[in-house]
Scaffold this motif. Sequence first.
Motif, mmCIF file in Angstrom:
data_model
loop_
_atom_site.group_PDB
_atom_site.id
_atom_site.type_symbol
_atom_site.label_atom_id
_atom_site.label_comp_id
_atom_site.label_asym_id
_atom_site.label_seq_id
_atom_site.Cartn_x
_atom_site.Cartn_y
_atom_site.Cartn_z
ATOM 1 N N PRO A 151 0.836 -1.201 0.000
ATOM 2 C CA PRO A 151 0.000 0.000 0.000
ATOM 3 C C PRO A 151 0.878 1.261 0.000
ATOM 4 O O PRO A 151 1.990 1.262 0.534
ATOM 5 C CB PRO A 151 -0.796 -0.103 1.297
ATOM 6 N N ALA A 152 0.394 2.321 -0.572
ATOM 7 C CA ALA A 152 1.171 3.545 -0.741
ATOM 8 C C ALA A 152 1.674 4.116 0.577
ATOM 9 O O ALA A 152 2.746 4.708 0.634
ATOM 10 C CB ALA A 152 0.331 4.584 -1.473
ATOM 11 N N ASN A 153 0.933 3.935 1.651
ATOM 12 C CA ASN A 153 1.330 4.517 2.943
ATOM 13 C C ASN A 153 2.231 3.596 3.764
ATOM 14 O O ASN A 153 2.618 3.945 4.865
ATOM 15 C CB ASN A 153 0.098 4.916 3.742
ATOM 16 N N ALA A 154 2.584 2.437 3.250
ATOM 17 C CA ALA A 154 3.441 1.492 3.982
ATOM 18 C C ALA A 154 4.912 1.857 3.791
ATOM 19 O O ALA A 154 5.301 2.343 2.735
ATOM 20 C CB ALA A 154 3.188 0.072 3.495
ATOM 21 N N PRO A 155 5.742 1.619 4.806
ATOM 22 C CA PRO A 155 7.174 1.911 4.672
ATOM 23 C C PRO A 155 7.833 1.160 3.509
ATOM 24 O O PRO A 155 8.745 1.683 2.874
ATOM 25 C CB PRO A 155 7.761 1.455 6.009
ATOM 26 N N ALA A 157 6.688 0.703 0.676
ATOM 27 C CA ALA A 157 6.435 1.400 -0.585
ATOM 28 C C ALA A 157 7.522 2.428 -0.878
ATOM 29 O O ALA A 157 7.738 2.803 -2.031
ATOM 30 C CB ALA A 157 5.069 2.076 -0.539
ATOM 31 N N ASN A 158 8.230 2.880 0.139
ATOM 32 C CA ASN A 158 9.285 3.862 -0.038
ATOM 33 C C ASN A 158 10.640 3.228 -0.329
ATOM 34 O O ASN A 158 11.602 3.945 -0.609
ATOM 35 C CB ASN A 158 9.400 4.753 1.198
#
Length: 163
Positions: A151-155, A157-158
């Motif tokens: 998900p975009a807000n998961a660490p 994703a970065n």
Amino acid sequence: KKAEDGAEELCGILEEIRNQVVSYAASSLMVPDLFELGNDAPLQLAKCLSTTSTDPASSITFDVLGKNSSFYYCVCEELHSQDEDSFGTVMADVVKHITDSLSKCNSLLDEGSNEGVGGNGLFLTSALRELCTNKKATASLAKLPSFLLPPANAPAANERVGP
């Protein structure tokens, strides 16, 4: 003429047996508490899907009577027709069992643990492929939050992946 009538009657009986077995399997996946051996029904389905590459002719995804006639296809259609939400939950459970075992492998040839689905990474990825032989199951897989990317807000994703 009598032989044809007898064969037609037998085919009718076999079709009814098939319908009953499919209905039983779908019910054991939706409401496993009703069946003595159904408490791990999604795991059993995941194991069946993982063994399809070892003997395709006896696999549950083999279309014996032509396109869309496999036991797996019929069970998926029965589950989906009875309760679309339960179908999604069952498929999510099956995928979780497969991906949990797959996460314990370092490569396709590595053996996963003996717990869960088991088998090497190749069998486990084959199980996911076989799960996707039914379009409705594929759609359920694609709707899972863990499908492909975090998900975009998961660490995660970065994270940047590179050589």
